[in-house]
Design a protein around this motif. Structure first.
Motif, PDB file in Angstrom:
ATOM      1  N   SER A 181       0.848  -1.183   0.000  1.00  0.00           N
ATOM      2  CA  SER A 181       0.000   0.000   0.000  1.00  0.00           C
ATOM      3  C   SER A 181       0.887   1.238   0.000  1.00  0.00           C
ATOM      4  O   SER A 181       2.039   1.188   0.419  1.00  0.00           O
ATOM      5  N   ARG A 182       0.338   2.356  -0.476  1.00  0.00           N
ATOM      6  CA  ARG A 182       1.122   3.584  -0.513  1.00  0.00           C
ATOM      7  C   ARG A 182       1.260   4.181   0.885  1.00  0.00           C
ATOM      8  O   ARG A 182       0.571   3.772   1.808  1.00  0.00           O
ATOM      9  N   ILE A 183       2.166   5.151   1.026  1.00  0.00           N
ATOM     10  CA  ILE A 183       2.514   5.692   2.347  1.00  0.00           C
ATOM     11  C   ILE A 183       1.971   7.104   2.520  1.00  0.00           C
ATOM     12  O   ILE A 183       2.010   7.913   1.582  1.00  0.00           O
ATOM     13  N   GLY A 184       1.424   7.383   3.711  1.00  0.00           N
ATOM     14  CA  GLY A 184       1.075   8.750   4.068  1.00  0.00           C
ATOM     15  C   GLY A 184      -0.243   9.256   3.528  1.00  0.00           C
ATOM     16  O   GLY A 184      -0.497  10.454   3.520  1.00  0.00           O
ATOM     17  N   ILE A 185      -1.121   8.357   3.063  1.00  0.00           N
ATOM     18  CA  ILE A 185      -2.415   8.768   2.527  1.00  0.00           C
ATOM     19  C   ILE A 185      -3.539   8.216   3.410  1.00  0.00           C
ATOM     20  O   ILE A 185      -3.327   7.305   4.208  1.00  0.00           O
ATOM     21  N   THR A 186      -4.737   8.802   3.264  1.00  0.00           N
ATOM     22  CA  THR A 186      -5.868   8.330   4.058  1.00  0.00           C
ATOM     23  C   THR A 186      -7.014   7.826   3.181  1.00  0.00           C
ATOM     24  O   THR A 186      -7.979   7.279   3.691  1.00  0.00           O
ATOM     25  N   ARG A 187      -6.907   8.016   1.867  1.00  0.00           N
ATOM     26  CA  ARG A 187      -7.955   7.551   0.962  1.00  0.00           C
ATOM     27  C   ARG A 187      -7.350   6.505   0.031  1.00  0.00           C
ATOM     28  O   ARG A 187      -6.176   6.549  -0.292  1.00  0.00           O
ATOM     29  N   ALA A 188      -8.205   5.567  -0.400  1.00  0.00           N
ATOM     30  CA  ALA A 188      -7.756   4.493  -1.307  1.00  0.00           C
ATOM     31  C   ALA A 188      -6.531   3.773  -0.744  1.00  0.00           C
ATOM     32  O   ALA A 188      -5.601   3.446  -1.469  1.00  0.00           O
ATOM     33  N   VAL A 189      -6.556   3.527   0.577  1.00  0.00           N
ATOM     34  CA  VAL A 189      -5.371   2.952   1.226  1.00  0.00           C
ATOM     35  C   VAL A 189      -5.145   1.484   0.851  1.00  0.00           C
ATOM     36  O   VAL A 189      -4.065   0.954   1.084  1.00  0.00           O
ATOM     37  N   ASP A 190      -6.147   0.837   0.265  1.00  0.00           N
ATOM     38  CA  ASP A 190      -5.983  -0.588  -0.020  1.00  0.00           C
ATOM     39  C   ASP A 190      -5.318  -0.875  -1.360  1.00  0.00           C
ATOM     40  O   ASP A 190      -4.932  -2.005  -1.634  1.00  0.00           O
ATOM     41  N   HIS A 191      -5.178   0.135  -2.218  1.00  0.00           N
ATOM     42  CA  HIS A 191      -4.482  -0.098  -3.487  1.00  0.00           C
ATOM     43  C   HIS A 191      -3.008  -0.419  -3.227  1.00  0.00           C
ATOM     44  O   HIS A 191      -2.319   0.347  -2.560  1.00  0.00           O
ATOM     45  N   GLN A 192      -2.524  -1.486  -3.754  1.00  0.00           N
ATOM     46  CA  GLN A 192      -1.114  -1.885  -3.551  1.00  0.00           C
ATOM     47  C   GLN A 192      -0.276  -1.277  -4.676  1.00  0.00           C
ATOM     48  O   GLN A 192       0.242  -1.982  -5.544  1.00  0.00           O
ATOM     49  N   TRP A 193      -0.160   0.019  -4.639  1.00  0.00           N
ATOM     50  CA  TRP A 193       0.436   0.746  -5.766  1.00  0.00           C
ATOM     51  C   TRP A 193       1.791   1.363  -5.435  1.00  0.00           C
ATOM     52  O   TRP A 193       2.256   2.278  -6.087  1.00  0.00           O
ATOM     53  N   ARG A 194       2.414   0.886  -4.355  1.00  0.00           N
ATOM     54  CA  ARG A 194       3.798   1.273  -4.052  1.00  0.00           C
ATOM     55  C   ARG A 194       4.720   0.151  -4.534  1.00  0.00           C
ATOM     56  O   ARG A 194       4.437  -1.026  -4.319  1.00  0.00           O
ATOM     57  N   TYR A 195       5.815   0.531  -5.175  1.00  0.00           N
ATOM     58  CA  TYR A 195       6.755  -0.447  -5.731  1.00  0.00           C
ATOM     59  C   TYR A 195       8.143  -0.136  -5.200  1.00  0.00           C
ATOM     60  O   TYR A 195       8.563   1.019  -5.175  1.00  0.00           O
ATOM     61  N   PHE A 196       8.863  -1.157  -4.756  1.00  0.00           N
ATOM     62  CA  PHE A 196      10.216  -0.905  -4.232  1.00  0.00           C
ATOM     63  C   PHE A 196      11.100  -2.121  -4.436  1.00  0.00           C
ATOM     64  O   PHE A 196      10.610  -3.236  -4.678  1.00  0.00           O
ATOM     65  N   LEU A 197      12.416  -1.892  -4.350  1.00  0.00           N
ATOM     66  CA  LEU A 197      13.401  -2.964  -4.516  1.00  0.00           C
ATOM     67  C   LEU A 197      13.659  -3.611  -3.160  1.00  0.00           C
ATOM     68  O   LEU A 197      14.111  -2.956  -2.224  1.00  0.00           O
ATOM     69  N   GLU A 198      13.372  -4.880  -3.075  1.00  0.00           N
ATOM     70  CA  GLU A 198      13.429  -5.601  -1.805  1.00  0.00           C
ATOM     71  C   GLU A 198      14.824  -5.549  -1.190  1.00  0.00           C
ATOM     72  O   GLU A 198      15.817  -5.849  -1.852  1.00  0.00           O
ATOM     73  N   GLY A 199      14.875  -5.157   0.095  1.00  0.00           N
ATOM     74  CA  GLY A 199      16.130  -5.182   0.829  1.00  0.00           C
ATOM     75  C   GLY A 199      17.045  -4.001   0.583  1.00  0.00           C
ATOM     76  O   GLY A 199      18.081  -3.881   1.229  1.00  0.00           O
ATOM     77  N   ASN A 200      16.699  -3.117  -0.328  1.00  0.00           N
ATOM     78  CA  ASN A 200      17.579  -1.976  -0.587  1.00  0.00           C
ATOM     79  C   ASN A 200      17.519  -1.000   0.591  1.00  0.00           C
ATOM     80  O   ASN A 200      16.440  -0.605   1.018  1.00  0.00           O
ATOM     81  N   PRO A 201      18.677  -0.596   1.122  1.00  0.00           N
ATOM     82  CA  PRO A 201      18.706   0.238   2.332  1.00  0.00           C
ATOM     83  C   PRO A 201      18.092   1.621   2.130  1.00  0.00           C
ATOM     84  O   PRO A 201      17.761   2.278   3.124  1.00  0.00           O
ATOM     85  N   TRP A 202      17.965   2.069   0.881  1.00  0.00           N
ATOM     86  CA  TRP A 202      17.449   3.421   0.652  1.00  0.00           C
ATOM     87  C   TRP A 202      15.932   3.482   0.544  1.00  0.00           C
ATOM     88  O   TRP A 202      15.358   4.556   0.453  1.00  0.00           O
ATOM     89  N   VAL A 203      15.257   2.344   0.579  1.00  0.00           N
ATOM     90  CA  VAL A 203      13.800   2.346   0.574  1.00  0.00           C
ATOM     91  C   VAL A 203      13.312   3.060   1.835  1.00  0.00           C
ATOM     92  O   VAL A 203      13.848   2.829   2.920  1.00  0.00           O
ATOM     93  N   SER A 204      12.309   3.933   1.704  1.00  0.00           N
ATOM     94  CA  SER A 204      11.875   4.766   2.829  1.00  0.00           C
ATOM     95  C   SER A 204      11.308   3.908   3.953  1.00  0.00           C
ATOM     96  O   SER A 204      10.847   2.795   3.733  1.00  0.00           O
ATOM     97  N   LYS A 205      11.337   4.459   5.170  1.00  0.00           N
ATOM     98  CA  LYS A 205      10.997   3.687   6.367  1.00  0.00           C
ATOM     99  C   LYS A 205       9.540   3.877   6.805  1.00  0.00           C
ATOM    100  O   LYS A 205       9.148   3.421   7.863  1.00  0.00           O
ATOM    101  N   GLY A 206       8.747   4.579   6.010  1.00  0.00           N
ATOM    102  CA  GLY A 206       7.371   4.853   6.397  1.00  0.00           C
ATOM    103  C   GLY A 206       6.504   3.607   6.457  1.00  0.00           C
ATOM    104  O   GLY A 206       6.862   2.560   5.923  1.00  0.00           O
ATOM    105  N   THR A 207       5.363   3.748   7.111  1.00  0.00           N
ATOM    106  CA  THR A 207       4.425   2.638   7.239  1.00  0.00           C
ATOM    107  C   THR A 207       3.374   2.708   6.130  1.00  0.00           C
ATOM    108  O   THR A 207       2.743   3.747   5.952  1.00  0.00           O
ATOM    109  N   PRO A 208       3.176   1.626   5.392  1.00  0.00           N
ATOM    110  CA  PRO A 208       2.128   1.605   4.360  1.00  0.00           C
ATOM    111  C   PRO A 208       0.778   1.974   4.966  1.00  0.00           C
ATOM    112  O   PRO A 208       0.468   1.609   6.107  1.00  0.00           O
TER     113      PRO A 208
END
Length: 231
Positions: A181-208
DNA sequence: AGTATGATTTCCT
DNA sequence: GGAAATCATACTA
């Protein structure tokens, strides 16, 4: 016509749905040619897609289609721009967010660049981010990377298909692509529309946002009802 | 290590 | 008036 892999990604790359562009941008290089001597480069490790069918989208509610008229009001109108344009806006009154406009002109869509891995110009990044404690906190978030790259309102509505600011091909990522799920939003929170490289240290630390919403419900369970509308 | 809060401006109801 | 695609700092344990 051959694909020139050394130059900027062209508009055709962005002329499709944001849900395709967002994962395709992982591993690509974000390049900012500040001047003849200074080039800042980062590898894209985290993106989010925003589309017309999306209540969290800035263009949500603006009429879209051949029969309806598009009302040119608010920042969301710039999301109908040609593919490859920059959509840069101020978040929480303080931080610039960098988006690439997707879809053909007249159809709204964009991809938010949420994190990059520093590749070149690291000293220049530290100059722009004096509070960064290390290379990771330099660019592991959407507001951090725009600070490190010197991206602000001046880049809004500019083309990202040519210098000074553009994307370039990079080596195919070794890491697996994951979604959430995307980070920092309150609407349409169930869309799995965040994409990231697994295990990369630079991926942001926010909560989906779907996880954050669940935690909120958990915390408020069993509490007295919140009094509302006491004007 | 996790949680809370202030900063600061633009947009929407 | 209030929320917002965030970050840094100051708390608590």
């Amino acid at each position: 016509m051959r694909d020139d892999r050394s130059g900027p990604l062209q508009a055709a790359f962005f002329d499709r749905n944001a849900l395709e562009v967002a994962p395709a941008l992982l591993g690509k290089l974000l390049v900012h040619e500040i001047d003849a001597e200074t080039k800042i480069v980062g590898r894209v490790v985290e993106t989010e897609a925003y589309t017309g069918d999306d209540a969290a989208f800035h263009a949500w509610g603006i009429i879209d289609g051949p029969t309806g008229s598009v009302v040119p009001s608010g920042r969301g109108y710039d999301l109908f721009a040609p593919p490859g344009n920059a959509y840069v806006y101020l978040c929480y009154g303080m931080y610039w967010m960098l988006n690439v406009v997707t879809e053909r002109e007249g159809v709204a869509g964009c991809v938010l660049i949420r994190a990059v891995e520093p590749i070149a110009g690291i000293n220049e990044m530290y100059e722009r981010r004096p509070t960064a404690a290390n290379d990771i906190s330099l660019t592991d978030g959407p507001g951090k990377l725009t600070m490190a790259f010197g991206i602000d309102k001046d880049h809004h509505k500019q083309s990202l298909c040519s210098p000074p600011l553009y994307f370039a091909h990079g080596p195919p990522p070794a890491e697996a692509i994951r979604t959430s799920s995307r980070i920092g939003i309150t609407r349409a929170v169930d869309h799995q529309w965040r994409y990231f490289l697994e295990g990369n240290p630079w991926v942001s630390k926010g909560t989906p946002s779907d996880v954050a919403a669940e935690r909120r419900r958990e915390r408020h369970r069993g509490r007295p009802k919140r009094r509302r509308n006491s004007s």
